[in-house]
Design an enzyme around this catalytic site. Structure first.
Site, PDB file in Angstrom:
ATOM      1  CE  LYS A 274      79.415-129.172  -8.445  1.00 60.40           C
ATOM      2  NZ  LYS A 274      77.980-129.547  -8.758  1.00 60.40           N
ATOM      3  CG  ASP A 285      80.145-135.269  -5.582  1.00 60.96           C
ATOM      4  OD1 ASP A 285      79.161-135.687  -5.289  1.00 60.96           O
ATOM      5  OD2 ASP A 285      80.494-134.834  -6.638  1.00 60.96           O
ATOM      6  CG  ASP A 344      78.550-130.099 -12.259  1.00 66.85           C
ATOM      7  OD1 ASP A 344      79.462-130.744 -11.346  1.00 66.85           O
ATOM      8  OD2 ASP A 344      78.019-129.073 -11.745  1.00 66.85           O
ATOM      9  CD  GLU A 346      80.974-135.394 -10.763  1.00 67.60           C
ATOM     10  OE1 GLU A 346      80.465-134.323 -11.669  1.00 67.60           O
ATOM     11  OE2 GLU A 346      80.890-135.598  -9.614  1.00 67.60           O
ATOM     12  NE  ARG A 348      74.611-138.032 -14.528  1.00 61.54           N
ATOM     13  CZ  ARG A 348      73.572-137.037 -14.682  1.00 61.54           C
ATOM     14  NH1 ARG A 348      72.895-137.226 -15.613  1.00 61.54           N
ATOM     15  NH2 ARG A 348      73.325-136.620 -13.630  1.00 61.54           N
TER      16      ARG A 348
HETATM   17  N1  BES Z   1      77.800-133.900  -7.130  1.00 58.91           N
HETATM   18  C1  BES Z   1      76.626-133.176  -7.998  1.00 58.91           C
HETATM   19  C2  BES Z   1      75.313-133.302  -7.261  1.00 58.91           C
HETATM   20  C3  BES Z   1      75.326-132.819  -5.831  1.00 58.91           C
HETATM   21  C4  BES Z   1      74.381-131.345  -5.856  1.00 58.91           C
HETATM   22  C5  BES Z   1      75.548-133.107  -4.656  1.00 58.91           C
HETATM   23  C6  BES Z   1      74.058-130.933  -4.502  1.00 58.91           C
HETATM   24  C7  BES Z   1      75.417-132.935  -3.512  1.00 58.91           C
HETATM   25  C8  BES Z   1      74.513-131.651  -3.303  1.00 58.91           C
HETATM   26  C9  BES Z   1      76.776-133.534  -9.305  1.00 58.91           C
HETATM   27  O1  BES Z   1      77.937-134.234 -10.030  1.00 58.91           O
HETATM   28  C10 BES Z   1      76.337-132.552 -10.299  1.00 58.91           C
HETATM   29  O2  BES Z   1      76.883-131.676 -10.335  1.00 58.91           O
HETATM   30  N2  BES Z   1      75.236-132.918 -10.886  1.00 58.91           N
HETATM   31  C11 BES Z   1      74.630-132.244 -11.791  1.00 58.91           C
HETATM   32  C12 BES Z   1      74.017-132.821 -12.814  1.00 58.91           C
HETATM   33  C13 BES Z   1      73.401-131.850 -14.118  1.00 58.91           C
HETATM   34  C14 BES Z   1      74.763-131.255 -14.587  1.00 58.91           C
HETATM   35  C15 BES Z   1      72.913-132.828 -15.014  1.00 58.91           C
HETATM   36  C16 BES Z   1      73.491-131.142 -11.035  1.00 58.91           C
HETATM   37  O3  BES Z   1      72.834-131.766 -10.111  1.00 58.91           O
HETATM   38  O4  BES Z   1      73.451-130.049 -11.292  1.00 58.91           O
HETATM   39 ZN    ZN Z   2      79.436-134.807  -8.429  1.00 57.57          ZN
HETATM   40 ZN    ZN Z   3      79.277-132.416 -10.491  1.00 59.35          ZN
END
Ligand code: BES
Ligand code: ZN
Ligand code: ZN
Length: 495
Positions: A274, A285, A344, A346, A348
């Protein structure tokens, strides 16, 4: 803070402050006419002269200068009468108690539960006012050195009620205290930074509650033996050991309802790291897992007659020489193979093992998962609703209704066949991101999860609701504990 109810007349009460609601039509409620009279009609004059316009959330504090045994009267604008709801009371009680704490008030009387709101009972209003007060006062200050004499704490809140209502109001206060103590626990767990709230720490906190429900902890070796290789893959870049915690409460003869919560104690994104600006709050998270623990605490404290199972997959998503990689293919607990398109995504991946473990070992009536799963859900709904998806219309409807009742609202997103196809992989059974990239991000997250459940299932994407960047009425900046009140309501109204 102690909360009690009292049938005393407000004008006779010795305290630091009395909170009084004023509706925008300017008519003073009977219960506070004597307070106004003792102030020589000062409150009604302010209203009449439009020096206090009772818009929703406006405040005016009046120093009583010895005319009443109480030091200060805080007028709170209720806004338009017909727009009032239990949620208004939560908000206004939170607002006023925060202001009064700042003013160093220790003993507060609130007349807000006396405000007439159509289709509500005094015990519902007492419950809402208590919730607003407790949740509004939450703060996360344990790491700040604050001198003892500078600490400001409210010691006592007294809620007004009639003689015949006292028993019901006491029960309502007790109910709010029990549920809010679980919400507070969740907020605190989410607020603790990732160097403290590690998987082992969450295990420890769960084990502290062992006298109320069963807690089983599976470590790395057991997870390897069971074939929970998805949870292991996500955690392999971290020096911290992953855990799968299984909770169980209630009558084991009934088929259970299962709750599964994403427990990533820090999400760096892994190899798909990230960028700055996106990982600073990723201690949040594990909010799904914390909420599951909170639901168990509340349900067991309330001794609800239900059978529930909980699963908390806990790990960190870190970047190192041993991290899992984009392109990896993993076979998890239920035997399906998943292509890692993005490290990222992760949440799921770890949920796939927890969902299929619970599905296989407990054959639940329903599985409900809570996860801070996607930024896409935050883009769609912000922080005022969680995304709701799933496979069973009745289950989704029941969750929606419970959410509306307690004002923890959800909004359903579709799960049409076409969306399910978006997570098919060319080289494995499923892919952990959808195609085309970034389309319907919240839904494709759910579409992936659907591959790991066989029973009625609901998925709540709480990425927007579990953690706030700015405080909002009774919700603090940081962990909100969103979902505990919803699922207590859901389990209470379950047929
Ligand atoms: N933990 C994040 C999602 C998140 C974003 C939680 C903002 C709280 C606030 C998750 O693991 C993630 O990074 N999801 C990605 C998925 C994508 C790579 C398909 C996302 O949302 O960008
Ligand atoms: Zn996450
Ligand atoms: Zn993530």
């Amino acid at each position: 803070m102690e909360i009690i109810c009292s049938t005393e007349q407000p004008e006779k009460m010795v305290c630091d402050a009395i909170v009084v609601g004023i509706s925008q039509d300017g008519v003073l409620a009977d219960s506070i006419k004597n307070v106004d009279a003792a102030l020589d009609g000062y409150a009604s004059k302010l209203i009449k002269n439009k020096e206090f316009i009772a818009e929703f959330g406006s405040l005016k504090s009046i120093t009583t200068l010895g005319k009443l045994p109480c030091k200060l009267v805080l007028l709170v604008g209720l806004g338009k009468k017909d727009a009032l709801s239990l949620e208004s009371l939560r908000k206004l009680q939170a607002l006023s108690i925060k202001v009064l704490r700042e003013a160093n008030a220790k003993e507060i009387v609130s007349a807000l539960s006396l405000v007439q709101i159509s289709n509500t009972t005094i015990s519902q209003r007492t419950n809402a006012v208590s919730e607003g007060a407790i949740l509004g006062l939450y703060d996360f200050k344990q790491f700040k050195n604050i001198e003892k004499d500078k600490q400001k704490n409210v010691n006592r809140l007294v809620l007004l009620c009639g003689e015949s209502e006292k028993k019901d109001c006491e029960a309502a206060i007790k109910n709010a205290q029990t549920i809010c103590s679980a919400v507070t626990m969740v907020r605190h767990l989410v607020d603790l930074p990732s160097n403290i709230a590690t998987p082992a720490y969450v295990v420890e906190q769960s084990e502290k509650l062992k006298s109320s429900f069963d807690v089983k902890v599976l470590g790395k070796n057991e997870l390897e033996k069971l074939g929970c290789l998805a949870l292991l893959a996500v955690s392999q870049g971290s020096v911290l050991e992953p855990k799968l915690v299984i909770l169980e409460y209630g009558d084991k003869k009934q088929k259970p309802i299962a709750f599964v919560g994403k427990g990533v104690t820090f999400d760096s994104g892994g190899v798909n790291l990230k960028p700055t600006g996106y990982c600073e709050t990723m201690k949040c998270d594990m909010a799904g897992a914390a909420t599951v623990l909170g639901i168990f605490k509340a349900v067991s404290d309330l001794k609800l007659p239900v059978h529930i199972v909980g699963a908390m997959p806990l790990c960190e998503n870190m970047i190192s020489g041993s991290s899992y990689r984009p392109g990896d293919i993993i076979k998890g607990f239920n035997g399906k193979t998943m292509e890692i398109a993005n490290t990222d995504a992760e949440g799921r991946v770890i949920l796939s093992d927890a969902l299929s473990y619970v599905d296989k070992n407990y054959s639940p009536k329903a599985i409900i998962d809570l996860a801070t799963l996607t930024g896409a859900c935050v883009s769609a709904l912000g922080s005022h609703a969680a995304g709701l998806m799933g496979s069973d219309a009745q289950l989704l409807k029941d969750i929606e209704e419970a959410g509306t009742a307690v004002h923890e609202r959800v909004w359903q997103l579709p799960m049409w066949e076409e969306y399910l196809d978006m997570v098919k992989s060319d080289i494995a059974d499923v892919r952990n991101t959808g195609k085309p990239d970034r389309h319907a991000g919240a839904i494709t997250g759910a579409a992936f999860l659907k591959n790991f459940v066989t029973v009625p299932w609901a998925h709540l994407d709480v990425a927007g609701t579990a953690y706030l960047d700015e405080p909002f009425w009774y919700m603090p900046k940081g962990g909100t504990g969103w979902g505990v009140r919803l699922f207590v309501e859901y389990l209470r109204t379950l047929k």
